[in-house]
Design an enzyme around this catalytic site. Structure first.
Site, PDB file in Angstrom:
ATOM      1  N   ARG A 169     -23.719  39.855 -66.658  1.00 30.61           N
ATOM      2  CA  ARG A 169     -24.158  38.719 -65.839  1.00 30.61           C
ATOM      3  C   ARG A 169     -23.026  37.710 -65.696  1.00 30.61           C
ATOM      4  O   ARG A 169     -22.630  37.070 -66.661  1.00 30.61           O
ATOM      5  CB  ARG A 169     -25.387  38.047 -66.465  1.00 30.61           C
ATOM      6  CG  ARG A 169     -25.889  36.856 -65.642  1.00 30.61           C
ATOM      7  CD  ARG A 169     -27.319  36.453 -65.985  1.00 30.61           C
ATOM      8  NE  ARG A 169     -27.469  35.837 -67.288  1.00 30.61           N
ATOM      9  CZ  ARG A 169     -28.572  35.207 -67.703  1.00 30.61           C
ATOM     10  NH1 ARG A 169     -29.625  35.139 -66.881  1.00 30.61           N
ATOM     11  NH2 ARG A 169     -28.648  34.691 -68.912  1.00 30.61           N
ATOM     12  N   ASP A 453     -31.087  29.087 -74.413  1.00 30.54           N
ATOM     13  CA  ASP A 453     -29.849  29.098 -73.633  1.00 30.54           C
ATOM     14  C   ASP A 453     -29.877  27.920 -72.668  1.00 30.54           C
ATOM     15  O   ASP A 453     -30.722  27.027 -72.778  1.00 30.54           O
ATOM     16  CB  ASP A 453     -29.634  30.451 -72.938  1.00 30.54           C
ATOM     17  CG  ASP A 453     -30.630  30.731 -71.820  1.00 30.54           C
ATOM     18  OD1 ASP A 453     -31.435  29.826 -71.458  1.00 30.54           O
ATOM     19  OD2 ASP A 453     -30.618  31.854 -71.280  1.00 30.54           O
TER      20      ASP A 453
END
Length: 539
Positions: A169, A453
């Protein structure tokens, strides 16, 4: 007279890193520079378009499926490219940053896929950007074994056929990489992450029987998916691998993308692998886009918005139906629990919740789901094994029973829950703790037994902002105000200082994190992304 040679990328304001010359080769940097020349102007136009669309939502307080792409949705004949063997079975995916220890543990975890993250689980320090690339290449070359100097514990890869398939990603379109510039202009972080990885590993992965596979974050429209598709076409020609080698899974983590799922798959159809249903970024996007839409768009405490909330259920059901109609994988959301080494009762309760969540996803037709910790892999596997058996996926479940109207996706006021004072305290506590770690270069952080996150910090600060601007009254009679948020933040900072001690507190970035959280939570001019002002402080 021959044309002048094109400018080359400059490495700016960056301390040299060990082995960086293996990543930042002249040929790799020339490729990234060409990506920048070819595609950054379109990226800039699409970022401007995001602002225009957000202004339109502010004016209308609504969204709808696009009339101009109705023909794409109505055409039942098109499908995405068939999944390669390495991505056919995705029943459990583990996520995490690309540091050396995580790379080995994730690949060895027993999950089918590892989302190797340069985005929300990684603070984009120059060290993380460059050495993360090196760690992935080292893993593919099987030269990543190491011994932790602190613990003395050794880490080594299992046999190749036991390792997870990597889906990388890159950063979202909004972020720059200030350390790589062309003619004084920073290259988008997405092109740096994608370009370095693709250039070094595309052929290497093909030779391993896999391929360059990507998760695309923060996508807001099918036009952004079209840009990625054009990048894939260009990149495959540039390095000389067959067209269709790339596979991309798109995170449907913005409210605007939820109205364009079919169009996103259509734009990427030769390279599409699936869609993923996130949670925190999706809620953050709802707050961001409908922040001036009045009381009916005010979200309660983030933990009160489960995936069974009616508007979240509409989103996930539509995603499964859309993916399976087009032959793509539908990947479910995150189980973020971090098992406690000290409290078996906490683990028992949490594991039951994780199992219920994964059972629901498997029963709804998802083909796989995310976990944040290796101990959760067996739990999620069991849920999907019970439904899939020997089948690699359940794309044959077309979910024709699902019917979602445009209004269902933004029916926030179907929730009974309301914002609470404890919800405010939690948003402040988590926000300060996460931002402090991020400013030290850590993107995946265990806070209160959950792996958090950047999306966590985004929803936390957005809720503080929304509650204050909507003049929410909590159950204890207190109004959500800037003064209350400052008071709670000061108390939280004092509690942290007491908990960790003066020396550790002073060595950290706690005051900086406190100040930044209040800045992005209280400024009347809402920052599109917390990571933009935070990146200016990331040194």
């Amino acid at each position: 007279m021959s044309a002048p040679a094109p400018s080359t990328l400059a490495i700016v304001d960056a301390e040299p890193l060990p082995r960086q010359e293996e990543v930042l080769t002249d040929a790799a940097l020339a490729f990234v520079a060409e990506l920048h020349r070819q595609f950054t102007p379109r990226r800039n136009e699409l970022l401007a378009r995001r602002g225009e669309r957000r202004a339109e939502i502010a004016r209308t307080s609504t969204l709808d499926f696009l009339p101009e792409t109705a023909a794409v949705r109505a055409d039942d004949s098109w499908k995405v490219a068939p999944a390669p063997a390495a991505l056919s079975d995705r029943r459990v995916e583990i996520t995490g940053p690309t540091d050396r220890k995580m790379t080995i543990n994730a690949l060895n975890s027993g999950a089918k896929v590892w989302l190797a993250d340069f985005e929300d689980a990684s603070a984009p320090t120059w060290e993380n950007v460059v050495l993360g690339q090196l760690n992935l290449t080292d893993a593919y070359e099987r030269r990543i074994d190491f011994t932790d100097p602190k613990s003395g514990k050794s880490y080594a890869l299992k046999a190749a056929d036991e390792l997870a398939t990597v889906v990388m990603r890159p950063r979202g379109w909004h972020l720059e990489e200030r350390h790589l510039q062309l003619d004084g202009v920073s290259v988008p972080g997405a092109l740096v992450d994608f370009g370095l990885y693709f250039f070094h590993n595309a052929q290497r992965l093909i030779d391993l029987g896999k391929g360059p596979y990507f998760y695309l974050p923060k996508t807001e429209s099918h036009l952004e998916a079209r840009l990625w598709n054009d990048i894939f076409v260009f990149a495959q020609d540039y390095v000389g691998v067959p067209q269709g080698t790339v596979r991309a899974t798109v995170l449907i983590e913005t409210i605007t993308a939820a109205y364009e799922m079919e169009e996103i798959l259509y734009e990427l159809r030769d390279h599409a692998s699936g869609l993923n249903a996130g949670r925190w970024d999706y809620l953050f996007s709802i707050v961001k886009n409908f922040r001036d839409g009045g009381a009916k768009f005010v979200l309660p405490d983030r933990n009160a918005v489960t995936m069974t909330a009616p508007f979240m259920r509409a989103y996930t059901e539509l995603l499964v139906r859309t993916c399976h109609k087009r032959g793509a994988h539908a990947i479910g959301g995150m189980a973020a629990f971090i098992p406690s080494r000290r409290d078996a009762e906490v683990n028992k309760v949490a594991f039951e919740k994780v199992k219920a969540d994964k059972d629901r996803e498997a029963a709804d037709g998802f083909d796989g789901s995310w976990v944040a910790h290796p101990d959760l892999v067996p739990i999620a596997l069991a849920s999907f094994d019970a439904v899939l058996g020997e089948k690699p996926n359940q794309k044959d479940r077309l979910r024709k029973d699902v019917s979602v109207a445009a209004g269902d996706l933004i029916a926030i006021d179907t929730l009974d829950a309301k914002p609470t004072y404890d919800g405010l305290r939690n948003a402040v506590a988590v926000g300060i703790r996460y931002i402090e770690a991020w400013l030290r270069g850590l993107g995946a952080v265990a806070i209160f037994n959950l792996m958090e996150d950047a999306a966590t910090a985004e929803i936390s600060r957005s809720q503080i902002w929304q509650w204050i601007n909507a003049d929410v009254v909590f159950e204890n009679g207190e109004h959500a105000t800037a003064e209350l948020a400052r008071k709670v933040a000061a108390e939280e900072l004092a509690a942290i200082r007491e908990e960790i001690g003066e020396e550790t507190f002073t060595a950290g970035k706690w005051q900086q994190a406190h100040d930044l959280l209040l800045q992005v939570s209280l400024d009347q001019d809402y920052a599109d992304f917390l990571t933009l002002p935070a990146y200016e402080q990331l040194r």
